[in-house]
Design an enzyme around this catalytic site. Structure first.
Site, PDB file in Angstrom:
ATOM      1  N   PRO A  94       0.826  -1.223   0.000  1.00 43.94           N
ATOM      2  CA  PRO A  94       0.000   0.000   0.000  1.00 43.94           C
ATOM      3  C   PRO A  94       0.854   1.265   0.000  1.00 43.94           C
ATOM      4  CG  PRO A  94      -0.515  -1.418   1.910  1.00 43.94           C
ATOM      5  CD  PRO A  94       0.660  -2.033   1.218  1.00 43.94           C
TER       6      PRO A  94
ATOM      7  N   ARG B  59      -2.983  -9.645 -20.289  1.00 39.90           N
ATOM      8  CA  ARG B  59      -3.961  -9.444 -21.364  1.00 39.90           C
ATOM      9  C   ARG B  59      -3.432  -8.513 -22.458  1.00 39.90           C
ATOM     10  NH1 ARG B  59      -7.003  -4.923 -20.890  1.00 39.90           N
ATOM     11  NH2 ARG B  59      -8.922  -5.787 -21.751  1.00 39.90           N
TER      12      ARG B  59
ATOM     13  N   GLU C 147       3.451  -7.725   8.433  1.00 40.50           N
ATOM     14  CA  GLU C 147       3.585  -6.259   8.378  1.00 40.50           C
ATOM     15  C   GLU C 147       4.408  -5.806   7.182  1.00 40.50           C
ATOM     16  OE1 GLU C 147       1.955  -4.000  10.467  1.00 40.50           O
ATOM     17  OE2 GLU C 147       0.998  -5.945  10.798  1.00 40.50           O
TER      18      GLU C 147
ATOM     19  N   ASP D  27     -10.208  -0.171 -24.374  1.00 37.53           N
ATOM     20  CA  ASP D  27     -10.356  -0.248 -22.922  1.00 37.53           C
ATOM     21  C   ASP D  27     -10.527   1.123 -22.305  1.00 37.53           C
ATOM     22  OD1 ASP D  27     -10.022  -2.933 -22.719  1.00 37.53           O
ATOM     23  OD2 ASP D  27      -7.885  -2.848 -22.258  1.00 37.53           O
TER      24      ASP D  27
HETATM   25  N1  ADE Z   1      -0.560  -5.275  -0.139  1.00 34.72           N
HETATM   26  C1  ADE Z   1      -1.448  -4.923   0.817  1.00 34.72           C
HETATM   27  N2  ADE Z   1      -2.263  -3.964   0.395  1.00 34.72           N
HETATM   28  C2  ADE Z   1      -1.873  -3.646  -0.885  1.00 34.72           C
HETATM   29  C3  ADE Z   1      -2.300  -2.723  -1.854  1.00 34.72           C
HETATM   30  N3  ADE Z   1      -3.327  -1.877  -1.616  1.00 34.72           N
HETATM   31  N4  ADE Z   1      -1.670  -2.684  -3.031  1.00 34.72           N
HETATM   32  C4  ADE Z   1      -0.638  -3.503  -3.270  1.00 34.72           C
HETATM   33  N5  ADE Z   1      -0.180  -4.396  -2.393  1.00 34.72           N
HETATM   34  C5  ADE Z   1      -0.788  -4.479  -1.215  1.00 34.72           C
END
Ligand code: ADE
Length: 257
Positions: free
Chosen positions: A89, A154, A116, A169
């Site tokens: 994230p 793809r 984590e 797309d």
């Molecule tokens: N791992 C945990 N959450 C994630 C996300 N939002 N994007 C990519 N990898 C992740």
């Protein structure tokens, strides 16, 4: 193209890559997906891949050593250099533009964290790019890696049956896709817009562009500001707005406010 996936859930990753367009791309040998399980490279008798986080706090962190040996084996398994992507994230947000660039590389690898995350020192030394698939937290990188494999797979030449569909797309020209309709022409839910039945290709293309512009304006105005509009597109969008102002509301209006 070759995609190596480093994950504690290799079966899941293989299953994801075996279905649909991506599965077909593998069968056609346009794409090769290989998996690497760090647990196979752990050296203690518990096959540990994680330890507690220095500084305290809940949650475990994936250790350097099993990952270092996994990545070395992965890199050595084919001649091409690897572009290593870590899914988290904290990464840069994945976009269609980034997907297109990754799809042009001969080989990428996807590192999936669990717990984590991964020891920062390993990330700093090994990873070329950190990507996020959105502003929410998954319990591991596997679903994000599956998203990358699908989006990149793809785009391999010959993966899609209709050569044009990738060009049409959403996002490929910075706009959302237009609405699509299947049989029947008339239904209790409504009728297919007449222009789509006209056989007039220029009129259909104009209608589709107008809908794409209109949808993007309604749902993702940020994309329109990034992209900018030329005068004909601006005129088409004005036409959409006038039509939109005089139409009946739909459920989607409730959903989006
Ligand atoms: N791992 C945990 N959450 C994630 C996300 N939002 N994007 C990519 N990898 C992740």
């Amino acid at each position: 193209m070759r995609i190596d996936v480093v994950s504690l859930f290799p079966d899941f990753m293989r299953q994801c890559a075996a279905v649909g367009v991506v599965g077909r791309a593998q069968q056609r040998e346009l794409l090769q997906v290989e998996t690497w399980n760090p647990r196979d490279y752990a050296t203690d008798r518990h096959r540990s891949v994680d330890s507690s986080s220095y500084g305290g706090g809940p949650g475990m962190v994936m250790m350097i050593e099993p990952l270092r040996t996994t990545l070395a084996a992965m890199r050595a398994a084919a001649a091409e250099p690897v572009h290593l992507v870590y899914l988290s994230p904290q990464g840069t947000r994945l976009t269609q533009g980034r997907v297109e660039a990754l799809a042009r590389l001969p080989r990428i690898a996807l590192l999936c964290g669990r717990y984590e995350g991964v020891d920062e020192r390993l990330l700093a030394h090994e990873v070329d790019e950190e990507l996020s698939i959105g502003d929410y937290v998954l319990s591991g990188g596997e679903l994000a890696a599956a998203v990358v494999i699908d989006a990149v797979g793809r785009l391999q030449d010959g993966a899609l049956n209709d050569a044009q569909s990738a060009e049409q797309d959403s996002f490929s020209d910075g706009l959302l896709d237009c609405p699509h309709y299947a049989k029947p022409v008339h239904d209790a839910l409504g009728s297919v817009p007449e222009v789509l039945l006209s056989g007039d290709h220029a009129a259909i293309a104009r209608w589709r562009l107008k809908q794409s512009l209109g949808r993007t304006w309604l749902r993702r105005p940020d994309l329109l500001s990034q992209r900018g509009l030329d005068a004909p597109s601006r005129a088409l969008l004005d036409e959409f707005r006038r039509e939109h102002a005089s139409r009946r509301p739909t459920r989607q209006d409730d959903a989006t406010g």
